[in-house]
Design a protein around this motif. Structure first.
Motif: not given
Length: 220
Positions: A101-110, A113-121
């Motif tokens: 079975e293949q695993t999916t995304h582990n749910g941990v946000t890099p 990505l958090i810094v990019t979203v924060l700066i964009g906001s």
């Protein structure tokens, strides 16, 4: 006695693999019961590895009928086998069929990505707030200019337009005769001017004649 393989089900969820297993069962004529009831201790051993790297096999022992395999690499195919283990007798059962079975995304946000979203906001807020403010100010000024113009209509024109139209209203605005101011003008014709000029000449001649007569009298 030979211990057969258990029945296994695998489900991929949030970067982990949920493994459920049950059995094996013993059958006698039409009856069927789990072998676990005939042994004092009973464990399940889970073996899993990345597909294509059979040498790195990891095993986990559990007394429960399910296990969650976590800390796996996301978007990676893992293969699983399960067998029954009886510690008292040092005996192991047969392995179940291999399930991959293949695993999916582990749910941990890099972090990036958090810094990019924060700066964009922050940029969106910094840009949108002045834009909204000046847009509201422009709309307010336009509304005020349309509904409350700065030019005030003269009061006498308001009163004039508020009265119903009538013919007497226009005549009443004309001034009365006694309110008119004018100067008296006397017109003298050219003929009268000539007559007055001749009269003046005769008068001057008479004056000169009298002066000559007086001078003669004095000489005598």
């Amino acid at each position: 006695a030979v211990i057969g393989p258990p029945d296994v089900k695998v489900k991929s969820e949030s970067g982990s693999l949920h493994v459920d297993f049950i059995g094996p069962f013993a059958e006698h004529e039409h009856d069927k019961w789990p072998l676990k009831q005939h042994y004092g201790s009973w464990n399940y051993r889970i073996l899993y590895w990345k597909k294509g790297s059979d040498t790195e096999v990891i095993h986990i022992d559990t007394k429960h009928n399910s296990e969650i395999l976590s800390q796996l690499e996301p978007w990676t195919i893992y293969c699983i086998e399960v067998q029954a283990v009886i510690p008292e007798w040092n005996k192991t059962g047969e392995l179940s069929g291999e399930l991959c079975e293949q695993t999916t995304h582990n749910g941990v946000t890099p972090v990036w990505l958090i810094v990019t979203v924060l700066i964009g906001s922050m940029l969106v807020v910094v840009i949108s707030v002045p834009v909204c403010f000046f847009s509201f100010l422009s709309l307010y000024r336009l509304t005020k200019h349309v509904f409350c113009p700065s030019y005030i209509f003269p009061q006498h024109l308001k009163e004039f337009l508020s009265k119903p139209p009538s013919s007497s209203q226009f005549f009443s605005s004309l001034p009365h005769e006694e309110d008119l101011f004018y100067d008296k003008v006397t017109v003298i014709s050219e003929e009268s001017k000539n007559q007055s000029g001749e009269t003046g000449d005769e008068a001057s001649k008479t004056t000169e004649h009298l002066q000559d007569s007086e001078q003669e009298d004095s000489d005598s």
